[in-house]
Scaffold this motif. Structure first.
Motif, short mmCIF file in Angstrom:
data_model
loop_
_atom_site.label_atom_id
_atom_site.label_comp_id
_atom_site.label_asym_id
_atom_site.label_seq_id
_atom_site.Cartn_x
_atom_site.Cartn_y
_atom_site.Cartn_z
N UNK A 223 0.85 -1.20 0.00
CA UNK A 223 0.00 0.00 0.00
C UNK A 223 0.88 1.24 0.00
N UNK A 224 0.39 2.38 -0.51
CA UNK A 224 1.23 3.58 -0.59
C UNK A 224 1.52 4.17 0.79
N UNK A 225 2.76 4.63 0.95
CA UNK A 225 3.17 5.35 2.16
C UNK A 225 3.33 6.82 1.80
N UNK A 226 3.01 7.70 2.71
CA UNK A 226 3.01 9.13 2.44
C UNK A 226 4.28 9.81 2.93
N UNK A 227 4.73 10.81 2.17
CA UNK A 227 5.85 11.63 2.57
C UNK A 227 7.17 11.15 1.99
N UNK A 228 8.13 12.08 1.90
CA UNK A 228 8.03 13.47 2.38
C UNK A 228 7.20 14.35 1.44
N UNK A 229 6.59 15.38 2.01
CA UNK A 229 5.80 16.31 1.23
C UNK A 229 4.64 15.64 0.53
N UNK A 230 4.49 15.92 -0.76
CA UNK A 230 3.38 15.37 -1.54
C UNK A 230 3.73 14.03 -2.19
N UNK A 231 4.80 13.44 -1.76
CA UNK A 231 5.26 12.17 -2.34
C UNK A 231 4.52 11.00 -1.70
N UNK A 232 4.14 10.03 -2.53
CA UNK A 232 3.66 8.73 -2.06
C UNK A 232 4.52 7.66 -2.70
N UNK A 233 4.76 6.56 -1.99
CA UNK A 233 5.66 5.55 -2.54
C UNK A 233 5.27 4.14 -2.09
N UNK A 234 5.67 3.18 -2.91
CA UNK A 234 5.40 1.76 -2.65
C UNK A 234 6.69 0.95 -2.80
N UNK A 235 6.72 -0.22 -2.16
CA UNK A 235 7.81 -1.19 -2.32
C UNK A 235 7.25 -2.38 -3.09
N UNK A 236 7.95 -2.79 -4.13
CA UNK A 236 7.42 -3.81 -5.04
C UNK A 236 8.38 -4.99 -5.19
N UNK A 237 7.80 -6.16 -5.45
CA UNK A 237 8.55 -7.39 -5.75
C UNK A 237 7.94 -8.03 -6.98
N UNK A 238 8.79 -8.52 -7.87
CA UNK A 238 8.31 -9.23 -9.06
C UNK A 238 9.02 -10.57 -9.19
N UNK A 239 8.26 -11.61 -9.51
CA UNK A 239 8.81 -12.95 -9.72
C UNK A 239 8.78 -13.25 -11.21
N UNK A 240 9.95 -13.60 -11.76
CA UNK A 240 10.05 -13.99 -13.15
C UNK A 240 10.62 -15.41 -13.23
N UNK A 241 10.69 -15.93 -14.44
CA UNK A 241 11.10 -17.32 -14.61
C UNK A 241 12.51 -17.58 -14.09
N UNK A 242 13.40 -16.58 -14.23
CA UNK A 242 14.80 -16.81 -13.87
C UNK A 242 15.31 -15.91 -12.76
N UNK A 243 14.51 -14.94 -12.31
CA UNK A 243 15.02 -14.01 -11.29
C UNK A 243 13.88 -13.37 -10.52
#
Length: 347
Positions: A223-243
């Motif tokens: 889910x998005x986290x707020x700050x600093x300022x007007x910034x919102x950010x997320x942490x993502x993970x992706x699974x692929x066939x080899x990595x």
């Protein structure tokens, strides 16, 4: 099902890894965190008794393993579990006889969670409030709900784990280093999921929950986290066939460019925070107004292993002049040779 019955069945379930009734009751007592092996055996034994299929049992065991890893990371960010999540068969102790006394539990294996108490711990019924123990002659043979009540059985060990955990997307205090080199991600119009750091227009309204496939197929973001300022950010993970790849999605909703300090790490099998192979310890990033910047997945990518492994992305985003902040976890990817289980997942 009594703890004594669990002791017997643990030696007959899929992995034939036997643990004592004292170990199981100690895990449910809540005085200390059980080991990963004991948590796994607890879940698999309950499902074996309930005649679940193995895929269901393994999926739930993976969820509990992820919860335990999050707690260990919260309690000690530098924690490294020396024991693998799937101990080799050669090291597994033989099943204990069904009529073995409870006091002999220490010889039945499964003591990774710590030495057993002198007196077998009292069982805590699933309906008891945390911290309340039911005492009496039958306390060492407390009944556990099974079948459709498997979730209630697992709730016995939920309290000591969940009381310390933070769900994916929640934050914990941490300090960013002050001596690492900085880097600025170059803007890119390439929208391919495997491209270097790229920009796209910010969506009109940020979704409040988990995000699916924004990093590409088989990816999940916190889910998005707020700050600093007007910034919102997320942490993502992706699974692929080899990595397995990890990235930060940073959205700037202000009318002018926003500069932030960002840090990205990951966990694989243990809760130790690992540095991304191709990235500096932290980066100074500038996100144009009204844009979402996704960091370069090539800078935080590791080979996919053939053995079952749990992966989680760990991120921080703060103001450029700040050296401390909060960490956020991506959903956990429990990767098996032929399938992926996300914890939690988008409905």
């Amino acid at each position: 099902m009594t703890y004594k019955r669990m002791e017997t069945l643990s030696g007959r379930s899929w992995e034939k890894q036997s643990y004592s009734s004292t170990t199981f009751s100690g895990a449910a007592r809540g005085d200390r965190l059980p080991s990963r092996e004991v948590v796994r055996a607890f879940v698999l034994t309950c499902h074996w008794y309930a005649k679940s299929d193995r895929a269901t049992a393994e999926a739930e065991a993976a969820e509990w393993d992820a919860r335990l890893l999050r707690v260990q990371a919260e309690l000690n960010p530098a924690f490294t579990d020396p024991a693998p999540a799937d101990p080799p068969e050669a090291t597994q102790p033989a099943p204990a006889p069904a009529d073995a006394p409870d006091s002999a539990g220490a010889s039945s294996g499964g003591q990774a969670a710590g030495p057993a108490p002198a007196d077998p711990p009292d069982a805590v019924a699933p309906s008891d409030a945390p911290g309340t123990r039911r005492r009496g002659p039958a306390s060492r043979r407390a009944r556990l709900a099974v079948g459709l009540g498997v979730c209630a059985v697992l709730a016995v060990i939920a309290w000591p784990i969940l009381r310390a955990t933070s769900a994916p997307g929640s934050a914990s205090a941490d300090t960013l280093p002050t001596s690492a080199a900085t880097a600025t991600a170059p803007p890119s119009d390439d929208a391919a999921s495997d491209s270097p750091a790229r920009l796209r227009a910010a969506s009109p309204s940020e979704q409040p929950g988990l995000e699916k496939d924004s990093l590409g197929a088989d990816s999940r973001c916190s889910p998005p986290s707020s700050g600093p300022g007007a910034v919102k950010w997320r942490v993502c993970t992706r699974v692929q066939a080899d990595r397995i790849s990890f990235a930060l999605e940073i959205t700037n909703r202000a009318g002018e460019p926003a500069t932030v300090k960002a840090r990205l790490k990951y966990t694989a099998k243990t809760s130790e925070f690992r540095t991304c192979p191709g990235a500096a310890d932290f980066q100074i990033l500038t996100v144009p107004a009204g844009q979402t910047l996704t960091t370069d997945t090539a800078q935080c990518s590791v080979p996919r292993t053939s053995s079952p492994t749990a992966y989680t992305g760990v991120g921080w985003v703060v103001a450029p002049d700040v050296d401390y902040g909060t960490r956020v976890l991506s959903p956990g990817a429990h990767v098996y040779p032929g399938e992926i289980h996300w914890t939690p997942d988008v409905l």
